[in-house]
Design a protein around this motif. Structure first.
Motif, PDB file in Angstrom:
ATOM      1  N   TRP A   1       0.834  -1.205   0.000  1.00  0.00           N
ATOM      2  CA  TRP A   1       0.000   0.000   0.000  1.00  0.00           C
ATOM      3  C   TRP A   1       0.867   1.253   0.000  1.00  0.00           C
ATOM      4  CZ3 TRP A   1      -5.139  -1.108  -0.422  1.00  0.00           C
ATOM      5  CH2 TRP A   1      -5.528  -2.406  -0.063  1.00  0.00           C
TER       6      TRP A   1
ATOM      7  N   LEU B   1       0.680   5.071   0.990  1.00  0.00           N
ATOM      8  CA  LEU B   1      -0.195   5.777   1.939  1.00  0.00           C
ATOM      9  C   LEU B   1       0.031   7.288   1.899  1.00  0.00           C
ATOM     10  CD1 LEU B   1       0.422   3.400   4.987  1.00  0.00           C
ATOM     11  CD2 LEU B   1      -1.474   3.281   3.355  1.00  0.00           C
ATOM     12  N   LYS B   2      -1.061   8.000   1.917  1.00  0.00           N
ATOM     13  CA  LYS B   2      -1.033   9.445   2.176  1.00  0.00           C
ATOM     14  C   LYS B   2      -1.610   9.665   3.558  1.00  0.00           C
ATOM     15  CE  LYS B   2      -1.162  11.247  -2.545  1.00  0.00           C
ATOM     16  NZ  LYS B   2      -1.845  12.167  -3.492  1.00  0.00           N
TER      17      LYS B   2
ATOM     18  N   GLN C   1      -1.961  12.847   5.145  1.00  0.00           N
ATOM     19  CA  GLN C   1      -2.669  14.115   5.310  1.00  0.00           C
ATOM     20  C   GLN C   1      -3.514  14.412   4.064  1.00  0.00           C
ATOM     21  OE1 GLN C   1      -2.714  15.785   8.130  1.00  0.00           O
ATOM     22  NE2 GLN C   1      -1.154  14.480   9.121  1.00  0.00           N
TER      23      GLN C   1
ATOM     24  N   GLN D   1      -5.990  13.088   5.578  1.00  0.00           N
ATOM     25  CA  GLN D   1      -6.443  11.883   6.275  1.00  0.00           C
ATOM     26  C   GLN D   1      -5.752  10.666   5.650  1.00  0.00           C
ATOM     27  OE1 GLN D   1     -10.692  11.605   5.685  1.00  0.00           O
ATOM     28  NE2 GLN D   1     -10.514  11.151   3.502  1.00  0.00           N
ATOM     29  N   LEU D   2      -5.765   9.573   6.375  1.00  0.00           N
ATOM     30  CA  LEU D   2      -5.100   8.357   5.891  1.00  0.00           C
ATOM     31  C   LEU D   2      -5.806   7.845   4.631  1.00  0.00           C
ATOM     32  CD1 LEU D   2      -3.004   6.106   6.258  1.00  0.00           C
ATOM     33  CD2 LEU D   2      -4.672   4.909   7.702  1.00  0.00           C
ATOM     34  N   THR D   3      -5.036   7.792   3.518  1.00  0.00           N
ATOM     35  CA  THR D   3      -5.606   7.326   2.243  1.00  0.00           C
ATOM     36  C   THR D   3      -4.684   6.245   1.655  1.00  0.00           C
ATOM     37  OG1 THR D   3      -6.495   9.552   1.850  1.00  0.00           O
ATOM     38  CG2 THR D   3      -6.413   8.017  -0.024  1.00  0.00           C
ATOM     39  N   PRO D   4      -5.099   4.951   1.736  1.00  0.00           N
ATOM     40  CA  PRO D   4      -4.267   3.865   1.185  1.00  0.00           C
ATOM     41  C   PRO D   4      -4.587   3.596  -0.290  1.00  0.00           C
ATOM     42  CG  PRO D   4      -6.081   2.935   2.434  1.00  0.00           C
ATOM     43  CD  PRO D   4      -6.249   4.435   2.504  1.00  0.00           C
ATOM     44  N   THR D   5      -3.541   3.324  -1.072  1.00  0.00           N
ATOM     45  CA  THR D   5      -3.711   2.951  -2.473  1.00  0.00           C
ATOM     46  C   THR D   5      -2.905   1.679  -2.730  1.00  0.00           C
ATOM     47  OG1 THR D   5      -3.951   5.274  -3.154  1.00  0.00           O
ATOM     48  CG2 THR D   5      -3.392   3.663  -4.863  1.00  0.00           C
TER      49      THR D   5
ATOM     50  N   SER E   1      -9.363  -2.519   0.386  1.00  0.00           N
ATOM     51  CA  SER E   1      -8.780  -1.668   1.426  1.00  0.00           C
ATOM     52  C   SER E   1      -7.991  -2.560   2.373  1.00  0.00           C
ATOM     53  CB  SER E   1      -9.870  -0.923   2.197  1.00  0.00           C
ATOM     54  OG  SER E   1     -10.786  -1.835   2.787  1.00  0.00           O
TER      55      SER E   1
END
Length: 262
Positions: free
Chosen positions: A200, A202-203, A205, A207-211, A250
């Motif tokens: 994954w 991850l971003k 900020q 908020q936590l955003t997984p790709t 996710s």
């Protein structure tokens, strides 16, 4: 001449082939009536000649052939007795025919041996070619791995073990310019059957955003444990979770094995 000498002289074979002179022929014919051993040997020779004549042609004249069959009781009609010939060319022809057969058999055997040797060489050549291809692929893989590790433009992100696997670890090699990502998964345990590691990006900020950027499929088959995954940009962290085969939309946070900030 004694019975033993006559049996070993070769005259009985000439007698059967009908190439003795009249005096010798009559003498052996008379002896065969008196001596059972001579008669038995003549019958044995006649059987052998018939067997050979069924395989090779010509060996003996038709007259001699019919005479032998009559003597052995294989033909009932009367056979006219012909005057024995002094010409030994038929006997020589028979010997030449046998020699020819032996020669042909030897050459055929050599041909089969040669064919088997060629087949063995071809199999060995095929195995050698496969080995060369495998070595080339492994060499190419090694060069790729060395290139990734030595590339100073790569950002190396160390991922530490989490609650699900405290001793697990991994590394991310991320080129921010090309966005290419490689994963060193040598610090991960073998995944259970029916499970797969998922990577994954991850971003954090605002908020936590997984790709998801890929799955570590064929984990056991990859000896180096270096995997190329999908490109990514703007990552602030990377994580690895254990997911069902095929991956998840996710991350399963209870199965978060490793995590590391860029």
């Amino acid at each position: 001449m004694s019975t033993t000498e006559l049996l070993n002289s070769g005259d009985l074979e000439l007698y059967v082939f009908g190439i003795l002179n009249e005096s010798e022929t009559n003498q052996i014919a008379e002896l065969s009536i008196k001596d059972k051993d001579i008669k038995k040997e003549i019958i044995s020779i006649e059987h052998s000649v018939l067997a050979l004549s069924s395989s090779f042609s010509p060996i003996i004249s038709s007259d001699v052939y019919e005479k032998i069959k009559y003597n052995l009781g294989l033909k009932k009609r009367k056979v006219i007795k012909m005057k024995p010939k002094n010409n030994k060319s038929q006997y020589i022809g028979w010997a030449a025919s046998v020699a020819l057969l032996v020669g042909i058999g030897f050459q055929y055997s050599k041909l089969n041996v040669t064919k088997n040797q060629i087949k063995t060489i071809e199999v060995q050549k095929s195995k050698l070619e496969e080995s060369v291809v495998d070595l080339e692929l492994k060499n190419k893989e090694t060069q790729t791995i060395l290139g990734v590790v030595r590339d100073e433009t790569n950002t190396v992100v160390s991922l530490g073990g989490q609650a699900a696997a405290p001793t697990a670890k991994a590394k991310i090699y991320w080129n921010k310019q090309t966005q290419v990502v490689y994963v060193d998964a040598s610090g991960l345990p073998k995944p259970p059957e029916g499970k797969v590691y998922q990577i994954w990006s991850l971003k954090l900020q605002p908020q936590l955003t997984p790709t998801s950027i890929g799955l570590l499929s064929n984990f056991q088959a990859n000896e180096s444990k270096i995997f190329a995954v999908d490109k990514t940009s703007g990552a602030e962290a990377f994580g690895i979770t254990l997911e069902p085969a095929g991956g998840s939309k996710s991350p399963t946070m209870e199965q978060l094995y490793t995590l590391g900030k860029v």
